[in-house]
Design an enzyme around this catalytic site. Structure first.
Site, short mmCIF file in Angstrom:
data_model
loop_
_atom_site.label_atom_id
_atom_site.label_comp_id
_atom_site.label_asym_id
_atom_site.label_seq_id
_atom_site.Cartn_x
_atom_site.Cartn_y
_atom_site.Cartn_z
CG ASN A 111 -4.60 11.44 -5.62
OD1 ASN A 111 -4.24 11.68 -6.77
ND2 ASN A 111 -5.18 10.31 -5.29
CG ASP B 282 -3.12 3.68 -2.06
OD1 ASP B 282 -4.27 3.31 -1.79
OD2 ASP B 282 -2.34 4.12 -1.19
CG ASP C 85 -1.93 1.04 1.26
OD1 ASP C 85 -3.02 0.78 0.73
OD2 ASP C 85 -1.69 2.13 1.81
CG ASP D 77 -4.67 8.50 -12.52
OD1 ASP D 77 -5.09 7.94 -11.48
OD2 ASP D 77 -5.42 9.03 -13.36
#
Length: 212
Positions: free
Chosen positions: A73, A110, A65, A82
């Site tokens: 983000n 993620d 993770d 992305d």
């Protein structure tokens, strides 16, 4: 006999068209089993293939993770997120390229998973250290140099009562969250039995993607 040749000539294009259609269908089916952002296997495709693979010998099951993904983000936008996801997938592919029988998947958000044949557990620290270094290396995005952290959990199937994918994922999940609580890095699950609770993981997992 003369009528045989025209029939064969007519059958040729039909056979070629059928072959092309079969190839096209196979490509469509393969694409449906791949995550569109990363090209990695989807959860369902991974689980089907991984369960068959684990029955063939010792593997390590990985769960990872990204750390700091939500902040990236929020600061640089979803396109930057992305790119971080794509970069992580590329790191997984690079690390596993020289390990035949390995397979990686994006579970969602993620979070990623992989299985790696591992007859010799002594090499596991080098595998995990190399993978963590690849994932956390800076990547370029629109003239900027960005980076994310990563927490990786590993479970050796040889240490489990049975080579169960669900149990291996749960043990890897516990190890991953232990690594995350320690500030990131990697950790190997100890013992053979899962912990009594896993912070809601493997059962709903609300709010676990795109974490700290």
């Amino acid at each position: 006999m003369n009528s045989l040749f025209p029939a064969m000539a007519a059958a040729g294009p039909m056979a070629a068209a059928w072959t092309a259609h079969t190839v096209w269908m196979r490509r469509r089916l393969d694409a449906a089993r791949r995550d569109p952002l990363t090209g990695l296997h989807t959860r369902a495709a991974f689980e089907r293939r991984a369960m068959r693979a684990l029955a063939k010998g010792p593997h390590v099951v990985l769960l990872l993770d990204l750390d700091g993904f939500k902040k990236l983000n929020d600061t640089f936008g979803h396109a930057a997120g992305d790119e971080a996801i794509r970069s992580t997938a590329a790191s997984l592919n690079d690390t596993l390229t020289d390990r035949p029988g390995s397979m990686a998947a994006r579970l969602g958000g993620d979070e990623f998973t992989a299985i790696v044949p591992l007859p010799n557990a002594a090499v596991l620290p080098w595998l995990l250290g190399g993978l963590h270094g690849e994932i956390t290396a800076p990547f370029a995005y629109r003239g900027r140099t960005l980076a994310v952290g990563a927490s990786i959990g590993a479970a050796l199937t040889a240490a489990l009562p049975t080579p169960s994918l669900s149990l291996a994922l749960r043990r890897a999940d516990e190890a991953m969250y232990a690594a995350k609580r320690s500030g990131g890095g990697w950790q190997v699950a100890e013992g053979t039995e899962p912990l009594p609770t896993v912070n809601g993981r493997r059962a709903g997992r609300s709010g676990t993607h795109g974490g700290a």
